[in-house]
Design a protein around this motif. Structure first.
Motif, PDB file in Angstrom:
ATOM      1  N   GLU A  16      40.112   3.453   4.927  1.00 24.72           N
ATOM      2  CA  GLU A  16      41.390   4.137   5.183  1.00 24.72           C
ATOM      3  C   GLU A  16      41.252   5.654   4.949  1.00 24.72           C
ATOM      4  N   GLN A  19      39.398   7.201   7.797  1.00 23.21           N
ATOM      5  CA  GLN A  19      40.237   7.304   8.989  1.00 23.21           C
ATOM      6  C   GLN A  19      41.177   8.518   8.857  1.00 23.21           C
ATOM      7  N   ASN A  22      39.120  11.661   9.429  1.00 25.13           N
ATOM      8  CA  ASN A  22      38.818  11.803  10.865  1.00 25.13           C
ATOM      9  C   ASN A  22      40.030  12.305  11.621  1.00 25.13           C
ATOM     10  N   LYS A  23      41.207  11.780  11.275  1.00 27.24           N
ATOM     11  CA  LYS A  23      42.428  12.219  11.950  1.00 27.24           C
ATOM     12  C   LYS A  23      42.702  13.701  11.662  1.00 27.24           C
TER      13      LYS A  23
END
Length: 175
Positions: A16, A19, A22-23
């Motif tokens: 999580e 992620q 990365n976002k």
């Protein structure tokens, strides 16, 4: 099993977080791309922008300045001129009085006192020399008279000695 479950939970949390990172990176890349496009368009507009300065004309200013100078010359020429003649004998200058006083009292006064001292010393030495000559002449005259009296005293007898002493005393009384 328990270890496996904890490991799965930990891996899920890491996934999580990965992620989310990365976002965030993807959002930053899109924002940077938008900024690059804006900067490039601004540079293009800046290069295409041409500033044309109007030519500076100083002729009107020069003409008005010439007119003002001509008017000033006319007014100066038209005014009556006062002619004053001064005849002065100045003992002290009108300008630079401090410098003049410094020269006069610093140098001239010193030289005048030195010259006055030298002249008075010269007069004193002349007077002293004359007095010394006078004293020598009087001493010579006195010695001549004493020698004459001594000669008479030793050459003549006692009678002449008495006569001479009385004459000498009379001459001293007259003087």
């Amino acid at each position: 099993m328990q270890e496996r479950e904890t490991l799965e939970i930990v891996l899920k949390e890491i996934l999580e977080e990965q992620q989310k990172v990365n976002k965030i990176n993807l959002d930053q890349a899109t924002a940077i791309g938008g900024l690059i496009i804006k900067v490039n368009s601004f540079n293009e507009k800046l290069e295409n922008l041409k500033i044309i300065a109007p030519p500076v004309s100083t002729k009107p200013f020069e003409e008005t300045l010439k007119k003002v100078i001509a008017e000033m010359q006319l007014t100066a020429d038209s005014q009556p001129k006062m002619v004053t003649r001064k005849f002065q004998i100045l003992l002290f200058p009108e300008q630079d009085a401090k410098l003049f006083y410094k020269i006069v009292f610093g140098r001239w006064l010193l030289w005048l006192t030195i010259m006055l001292f030298i002249t008075n010393l010269y007069k004193f030495s002349i007077n002293w020399s004359n007095n010394q000559k006078e004293i020598k002449l009087q001493n010579l005259e006195t010695d001549r008279i004493k020698k004459a009296w001594n000669y008479l005293y030793f050459q003549e007898g006692k009678n002449i000695k008495r006569l001479m002493d009385s004459a000498y005393n009379k001459s001293l009384e007259i003087e």
